[in-house]
Enzyme design. Structure first.
Site, PDB file in Angstrom:
ATOM      1  N   ALA A  65       5.614   9.104  -2.358  1.00  0.00           N
ATOM      2  CA  ALA A  65       6.054   9.380  -3.720  1.00  0.00           C
ATOM      3  C   ALA A  65       5.369   8.349  -4.619  1.00  0.00           C
ATOM      4  O   ALA A  65       4.982   7.263  -4.161  1.00  0.00           O
ATOM      5  CB  ALA A  65       7.564   9.253  -3.800  1.00  0.00           C
ATOM      6  N   GLY A 110       6.968   9.800   1.260  1.00  0.00           N
ATOM      7  CA  GLY A 110       7.111  11.209   0.881  1.00  0.00           C
ATOM      8  C   GLY A 110       6.004  12.079   1.450  1.00  0.00           C
ATOM      9  O   GLY A 110       6.181  13.288   1.606  1.00  0.00           O
ATOM     10  N   GLU A 113       7.050  12.898   4.892  1.00  0.00           N
ATOM     11  CA  GLU A 113       8.169  13.848   4.749  1.00  0.00           C
ATOM     12  C   GLU A 113       7.670  15.237   4.372  1.00  0.00           C
ATOM     13  O   GLU A 113       8.203  16.247   4.831  1.00  0.00           O
ATOM     14  CB  GLU A 113       9.157  13.307   3.718  1.00  0.00           C
ATOM     15  CG  GLU A 113       9.879  12.062   4.228  1.00  0.00           C
ATOM     16  CD  GLU A 113      10.537  11.254   3.118  1.00  0.00           C
ATOM     17  OE1 GLU A 113       9.884  10.982   2.085  1.00  0.00           O
ATOM     18  OE2 GLU A 113      11.717  10.900   3.276  1.00  0.00           O
ATOM     19  N   GLU A 133       9.154   2.929   3.090  1.00  0.00           N
ATOM     20  CA  GLU A 133      10.040   2.777   1.926  1.00  0.00           C
ATOM     21  C   GLU A 133      10.818   1.463   1.932  1.00  0.00           C
ATOM     22  O   GLU A 133      11.045   0.848   0.889  1.00  0.00           O
ATOM     23  CB  GLU A 133      11.036   3.946   1.858  1.00  0.00           C
ATOM     24  CG  GLU A 133      10.416   5.269   1.449  1.00  0.00           C
ATOM     25  CD  GLU A 133       9.919   6.105   2.622  1.00  0.00           C
ATOM     26  OE1 GLU A 133       9.683   5.530   3.711  1.00  0.00           O
ATOM     27  OE2 GLU A 133       9.774   7.322   2.457  1.00  0.00           O
TER      28      GLU A 133
HETATM   29  N1  DAK Z   1       2.211   5.702  -5.454  1.00  0.00           N
HETATM   30  C1  DAK Z   1       1.410   5.465  -6.526  1.00  0.00           C
HETATM   31  N2  DAK Z   1       0.126   5.082  -6.422  1.00  0.00           N
HETATM   32  C2  DAK Z   1      -0.366   4.931  -5.181  1.00  0.00           C
HETATM   33  C3  DAK Z   1       0.401   5.156  -4.016  1.00  0.00           C
HETATM   34  C4  DAK Z   1       1.757   5.567  -4.193  1.00  0.00           C
HETATM   35  N3  DAK Z   1       2.557   5.847  -3.169  1.00  0.00           N
HETATM   36  N4  DAK Z   1      -0.375   4.908  -2.949  1.00  0.00           N
HETATM   37  C5  DAK Z   1      -1.585   4.565  -3.425  1.00  0.00           C
HETATM   38  N5  DAK Z   1      -1.574   4.572  -4.776  1.00  0.00           N
HETATM   39  C6  DAK Z   1      -2.680   4.252  -5.687  1.00  0.00           C
HETATM   40  C7  DAK Z   1      -2.949   2.767  -5.749  1.00  0.00           C
HETATM   41  O1  DAK Z   1      -2.060   2.142  -6.651  1.00  0.00           O
HETATM   42  C8  DAK Z   1      -4.368   2.746  -6.249  1.00  0.00           C
HETATM   43  O2  DAK Z   1      -4.372   3.034  -7.631  1.00  0.00           O
HETATM   44  P1  DAK Z   1      -5.322   2.179  -8.660  1.00  0.00           P
HETATM   45  O3  DAK Z   1      -4.920   0.767  -8.493  1.00  0.00           O
HETATM   46  O4  DAK Z   1      -6.712   2.438  -8.176  1.00  0.00           O
HETATM   47  O5  DAK Z   1      -5.023   2.758 -10.010  1.00  0.00           O
HETATM   48  C9  DAK Z   1      -4.988   3.942  -5.543  1.00  0.00           C
HETATM   49  O6  DAK Z   1      -3.888   4.797  -5.191  1.00  0.00           O
HETATM   50  C10 DAK Z   1      -5.722   3.573  -4.284  1.00  0.00           C
HETATM   51  O7  DAK Z   1      -4.840   2.843  -3.469  1.00  0.00           O
HETATM   52  P2  DAK Z   1      -5.221   1.424  -2.832  1.00  0.00           P
HETATM   53  O8  DAK Z   1      -6.220   0.715  -3.692  1.00  0.00           O
HETATM   54  O9  DAK Z   1      -3.950   0.721  -2.541  1.00  0.00           O
HETATM   55  O10 DAK Z   1      -5.951   1.890  -1.492  1.00  0.00           O
HETATM   56  P3  DAK Z   1      -6.092   1.052  -0.137  1.00  0.00           P
HETATM   57  O11 DAK Z   1      -7.070   1.814   0.701  1.00  0.00           O
HETATM   58  O12 DAK Z   1      -6.332  -0.396  -0.405  1.00  0.00           O
HETATM   59  O13 DAK Z   1      -4.647   1.155   0.556  1.00  0.00           O
HETATM   60  C11 DAK Z   1      -2.627   2.321   1.242  1.00  0.00           C
HETATM   61  C12 DAK Z   1      -4.163   2.415   0.977  1.00  0.00           C
HETATM   62  C13 DAK Z   1      -2.120   3.756   1.553  1.00  0.00           C
HETATM   63  C14 DAK Z   1      -2.383   1.443   2.483  1.00  0.00           C
HETATM   64  C15 DAK Z   1      -1.942   1.703   0.014  1.00  0.00           C
HETATM   65  O14 DAK Z   1      -2.369   2.428  -1.154  1.00  0.00           O
HETATM   66  C16 DAK Z   1      -0.460   1.780   0.086  1.00  0.00           C
HETATM   67  O15 DAK Z   1       0.188   0.997   0.777  1.00  0.00           O
HETATM   68  N6  DAK Z   1       0.126   2.682  -0.714  1.00  0.00           N
HETATM   69  C17 DAK Z   1       1.564   2.820  -0.820  1.00  0.00           C
HETATM   70  C18 DAK Z   1       2.111   3.514   0.407  1.00  0.00           C
HETATM   71  C19 DAK Z   1       3.594   3.617   0.358  1.00  0.00           C
HETATM   72  O16 DAK Z   1       4.314   2.609   0.287  1.00  0.00           O
HETATM   73  N7  DAK Z   1       4.092   4.845   0.350  1.00  0.00           N
HETATM   74  C20 DAK Z   1       5.480   5.133   0.273  1.00  0.00           C
HETATM   75  C21 DAK Z   1       5.819   5.358  -1.158  1.00  0.00           C
HETATM   76  S1  DAK Z   1       7.546   5.314  -1.391  1.00  0.00           S
HETATM   77  C22 DAK Z   1      13.968   8.106  -3.081  1.00  0.00           C
HETATM   78  C23 DAK Z   1      13.055   9.038  -3.524  1.00  0.00           C
HETATM   79  C24 DAK Z   1      11.814   9.044  -3.003  1.00  0.00           C
HETATM   80  C25 DAK Z   1      11.440   8.123  -2.064  1.00  0.00           C
HETATM   81  C26 DAK Z   1      12.330   7.196  -1.645  1.00  0.00           C
HETATM   82  C27 DAK Z   1      13.591   7.188  -2.128  1.00  0.00           C
HETATM   83  N8  DAK Z   1      15.249   8.094  -3.587  1.00  0.00           N
HETATM   84  C28 DAK Z   1      15.464   8.308  -4.949  1.00  0.00           C
HETATM   85  C29 DAK Z   1      16.358   7.723  -2.728  1.00  0.00           C
HETATM   86  C30 DAK Z   1      10.094   8.123  -1.582  1.00  0.00           C
HETATM   87  C31 DAK Z   1       9.452   6.957  -1.399  1.00  0.00           C
HETATM   88  C32 DAK Z   1       8.063   6.848  -1.073  1.00  0.00           C
HETATM   89  O17 DAK Z   1       7.359   7.744  -0.669  1.00  0.00           O
END
Ligand code: DAK
Length: 259
Positions: A65, A110, A113, A133
């Protein structure tokens, strides 16, 4: 033609491919993308036989997400965002036709998921799965605590959900999260071949198989077995059952009409 900004839709021979198309953000799911995905699912042609969902670019399926959109949400807004995610994934999961997730890279949070809402996952060797998360101070919000446990078992799901660690494609295959792992350049070829194989079969029998397995997941064994008997019986009211068995006996290929 569609006017979507965050997804691409292609269609060929009854197979629809939806591509999450925010490669510069690793296809992160913001509200607009989820809303478009829902609209695209609702607008699917009734003639569609199979849906493939994948991510744009060569790096990510969906990296989660959209964190930038979630960062400042209130509790109420957070719950509303989670509701939207659940609603979209439930729609995807309950489609009558098979849904294959072609996971071409990061499938995190997400994104994992979303892949779990498909019937099964075919992964490229570049795929990475995880539920990170907790590292952001939240729980999985789009069904991860439920569908992941059902797919790979409670204990393995808890390990992924508590550690937030990413696993590689071969580990995802080993624990039953991905059905197959293929070379990155061959992912869509393999997915198309699986789709073609599925589409050789009677469409209604395939969709009833999906319905029965879904019912079985959510029910006691006895109720699920009764449901299967009913579904099996229902097949005998179709043209395609008569055609399929007659074609076998006639030593020819069946010609399906889908009912
Ligand atoms: N959201 C927004 N932007 C993201 C992103 C994300 N999940 N993942 C990557 N990006 C963006 C980065 O910010 C970057 O943008 P710029 O800085 O270039 O503008 C671009 O994509 C490229 O990413 P990186 O530069 O970080 O690329 P790397 O190859 O260095 O790293 C990575 C890749 C996948 C390891 C890293 O980007 C990363 O760790 N991303 C986040 C992964 C993550 O934590 N995903 C889970 C997201 S949380 C809920 C509702 C929903 C949810 C939970 C609770 N409730 C209301 C209860 C859902 C939660 C999630 O899914």
């Amino acid at each position: 033609m569609s006017t979507y900004e965050n997804i691409l839709i292609g269609s060929k021979d009854g197979v629809v491919r939806i591509t999450i198309n925010r490669a510069e953000k690793l296809n992160a799911l913001n509200r607009a993308t989820l809303t478009e995905l829902e609209a695209a699912i609702l607008a699917l042609d009734p003639e569609v036989r199979l849906l493939v969902i994948t991510g744009a670019g060569d790096k990510a399926f969906v990296a989660g997400a959209d964190i930038s959109e979630m960062a400042d949400l209130t509790a109420e807004q957070g719950a509303s965002f989670a509701r939207l995610g659940h609603e979209v994934l439930a729609r995807l999961e309950s489609l009558e036709v098979p849904v294959i997730a072609a996971v071409n890279g990061y499938a995190l949070g997400g994104g994992c998921e979303l892949a779990l809402a498909a019937d099964f996952i075919i992964a490229s060797e570049k795929a990475r799965f995880g539920q990170p998360e907790v590292s952001l101070g939240v729980t999985a919000g789009f069904g991860g605590t439920v569908r992941l446990s059902r797919r790979i078992g409670d204990a393995r799901a808890r390990q992924l959900l508590f550690t937030g660690e990413m696993i590689k494609a071969d580990e995802a295959y080993r624990i039953g999260l991905a059905n197959e792992v293929v070379a990155a350049g061959e992912l869509m070829t393999r997915v198309d071949a699986i789709a073609a194989k599925i589409m050789e079969n009677a469409p209604r029998a395939v969709s009833l198989s999906k319905r029965a397995t879904r019912f079985g997941e959510e029910s006691e064994l006895e109720a699920a077995c009764v449901f299967e008997q009913q579904v099996f019986g229902l097949c005998f009211a179709t043209h395609d059952q008569k055609e399929g068995m007659r074609a076998f006996l006639d030593k020819r290929k069946p010609s399906w009409i889908g009912r």
